[in-house]
Design an enzyme around this catalytic site. Structure first.
Site, PDB file in Angstrom:
ATOM      1  N   ASN A 199      -8.073  -9.791   0.074  1.00  0.00           N
ATOM      2  CA  ASN A 199      -7.097  -8.869   0.612  1.00  0.00           C
ATOM      3  C   ASN A 199      -7.419  -7.801   1.144  1.00  0.00           C
ATOM      4  OD1 ASN A 199      -4.514  -6.565  -0.938  1.00  0.00           O
ATOM      5  ND2 ASN A 199      -6.815  -5.428  -0.282  1.00  0.00           N
ATOM      6  N   GLU A 200      -6.003  -8.033   2.109  1.00  0.00           N
ATOM      7  CA  GLU A 200      -6.119  -7.480   3.513  1.00  0.00           C
ATOM      8  C   GLU A 200      -7.628  -7.040   4.145  1.00  0.00           C
ATOM      9  OE1 GLU A 200      -5.720  -2.800   2.920  1.00  0.00           O
ATOM     10  OE2 GLU A 200      -3.965  -3.551   2.152  1.00  0.00           O
ATOM     11  N   GLU A 322       1.968  -5.490  -1.929  1.00  0.00           N
ATOM     12  CA  GLU A 322       1.329  -3.920  -1.750  1.00  0.00           C
ATOM     13  C   GLU A 322       2.865  -3.664  -0.919  1.00  0.00           C
ATOM     14  OE1 GLU A 322      -2.009  -2.216  -0.998  1.00  0.00           O
ATOM     15  OE2 GLU A 322      -3.407  -4.355  -1.847  1.00  0.00           O
ATOM     16  N   GLN A 371       1.444   2.499  -7.357  1.00  0.00           N
ATOM     17  CA  GLN A 371       0.677   1.008  -8.569  1.00  0.00           C
ATOM     18  C   GLN A 371       1.079   1.131  -9.611  1.00  0.00           C
ATOM     19  OE1 GLN A 371      -3.747   0.914  -8.610  1.00  0.00           O
ATOM     20  NE2 GLN A 371      -3.574   0.500  -6.446  1.00  0.00           N
TER      21      GLN A 371
END
Length: 518
Positions: A199-200, A322, A371
């Site tokens: 992730n990222e 995201e 979120q």
């Protein structure tokens, strides 16, 4: 005293007259909805959600533990679960986010009193008890009817750790890891439809260059196998916003070996937005944020440009896993918790963004708003035993009609809405047809003060009645609080008429309208 009273009365009458005049004026927009044509399916998975070990998202938001005085089932809050169940969450992403690349899955299995306490290095260096782990997450997904989307640890983890996690969760045979799962209370394996390989990794996931991460992806993905008939879609780490070079390098070095690649784009990221506030803003900030969210279209376009070169048939999915609004945290709350209010503006932002995902339905197949509880553009806010639904929650609930529906082509002509240098089309519109044959039309009017008279020509629609709901409020920054939890909530909408294939709608200023024609 009498003079002051007369003056106040005069000012009030002037204000009311001005308001009435504003409501009487309306812009004009036209659209053609071609229900006799089809342009693919709107995947329900673009309505996915995201739960990270960050602030009060997991602990207090979802998980309170079996011994809590807050009503719960197996540790999960009943009020939050019931709200998410109604939302028909298609998929839920976990455990991060930045948290994922410092998370070791073995910490979150077994008896809770034996699980190690770890420091959450990314989010405030608070202690994570690991009370909410693999079993708790996958059981929650199963009860919600949501597909699990897990993010694996590339930043500080190893290929064998990732491989073992998949075997632990999904293998139904006789092996040490499958038997350990059974020992921990789960006999049958789970299904894991989506798995992120890091992730990222351009940032908190290791500060890697795309060339280096591309090689790591090839290595780690080699060991991410399907067990016992499970069919996992592996998701490569994609670009940060408009970083076209990252996607270009990934496509050159990995090509079609990656079934999907991610994209992250936040509207009004604090580092470059002067810490925009979530409430207490005026029309300037309203127009700025809503015009900024349109940059999602160019972020997707940048990624598609590289993907189309190697994959013209759209086999590789683009997962915007995201996205959402990122503002200054609420006063009195720790900055690392990313707790912010959620206003009517955020509902419109979500509506416009989801329309963009619809437009790119041939490539964008999964998306996850950030979120789900108490963090960033949350669906739900909690405070002890209190809970409220945000305007964004109501928008997602209204848009359920688009889940797995057939997208219908739309030709829209809208007046421009501009304010102090910020501009965007006043009207955003998307249409789909359900499996039952109902044509559903979602409309966003971004204009702060003017209603829009929208005339839609319906091609190939046999319906003779229309019904709908509207989401709006008196103030641009209207939001729900624990003392007033229903300031922004959907109500019946009766200002739409259907006559001889023409749908006429007066869409209120700063509103979202969803209509059903059948």
């Amino acid at each position: 005293m009498r003079t002051a009273t007369r003056l106040a009365t005069t000012l009030l009458l002037t204000f009311l007259a001005s308001s009435a005049a504003t409501q009487a004026t309306a812009g004009e927009a036209t659209a053609v909805i071609r229900a006799d044509q089809e342009v693919g399916k709107i995947s329900r998975h673009v309505y996915g959600h995201f739960a990270e070990h960050l602030g009060r998202c997991i602990y207090d938001g979802i998980w309170v533990g079996k011994d809590s005085s807050i009503p719960n089932t197996d540790g999960v809050r009943n009020d939050v679960f019931d709200a998410l169940k109604k939302l028909e969450v298609p998929n839920l992403r976990w455990p991060g986010g930045c948290f994922a690349d410092d998370y070791h899955w073995r910490d979150g299995i077994g008896p809770k009193d034996q699980r190690p306490k770890r420091i959450n290095m990314h989010w405030g260096q608070v202690t994570d008890t690991n009370a909410f782990g693999t079993h708790e997450f996958l059981d929650l997904c199963e009860k919600l009817g949501a597909d699990a989307y897990l993010a694996g640890n590339v930043g500080s983890g190893t290929p064998d750790e990732m491989r073992d996690w998949l075997e632990y969760m999904t293998f139904d045979g006789d092996s040490e890891l499958a038997n350990l799962r059974r020992q921990n209370g789960r006999e049958e394996p789970w299904k894991v439809p989506f798995f992120g390989v890091g992730n990222e990794n351009w940032g908190c996931g290791g500060n890697m260059r795309p060339e280096y991460y591309a090689d790591l992806y090839r290595r780690y993905a080699t060991y991410c196998r399907n067990f016992s008939g499970d069919r996992i879609t592996l998701v490569a780490c994609g670009a940060n916003g408009h970083d076209a070079n990252w996607t270009k390098v990934m496509t050159e070095r990995i090509g079609r070996r990656m079934p999907a690649i991610s994209l992250h784009y936040y509207t009004v990221y604090p580092a470059w937005a002067n810490k925009t506030t979530a409430t207490g803003f005026g029309e300037k900030e309203w127009a700025a944020v809503l015009s900024e969210c349109l940059r999602m279209r160019s972020a997707i376009g940048n990624a598609e440009e590289s993907l189309d070169e190697i994959d013209p048939n759209n086999r590789i999915g683009l997962y915007v896993d995201e996205w959402g609004a990122w503002y200054q945290n609420e006063p009195g709350t720790p900055g690392y918790a990313l707790y912010q209010q959620n206003s009517l503006r955020d509902a419109l932002l979500a509506g416009i963004t989801l329309h963009i995902f619809h437009e790119h339905n041939d490539r964008v197949r999964v998306a996850n708003i950030a979120q789900v509880v108490n963090v960033l553009q949350a669906m739900i806010l909690t405070d002890g035993d209190k809970m409220l639904l945000t305007p964004s929650y109501h928008l997602f609930e209204m848009y359920r009609v688009h889940h797995d529906a057939t997208r219908l082509p739309v030709e829209l002509e809208s007046p421009e809405y501009s304010h102090e240098g910020h501009k965007l089309p006043a009207v955003s519109l998307s249409a789909s047809r359900s499996k039952e044959g109902v044509v559903n039309v979602s409309i966003v009017n971004a204009h702060a003060s003017e209603a829009m008279d929208l005339t839609c020509t319906l091609e190939g629609v046999d319906g003779d009645q229309v019904s709908g709901r509207v989401l709006t409020a008196d103030k641009l920054d209207a939001h729900n609080t624990f003392d007033a939890p229903e300031v922004v909530a959907p109500t019946a909408f009766n200002d739409a008429k259907l006559d001889a294939g023409k749908l006429s709608v007066r869409v209120p200023a700063h509103s979202v309208v969803v209509l059903s024609v059948e």
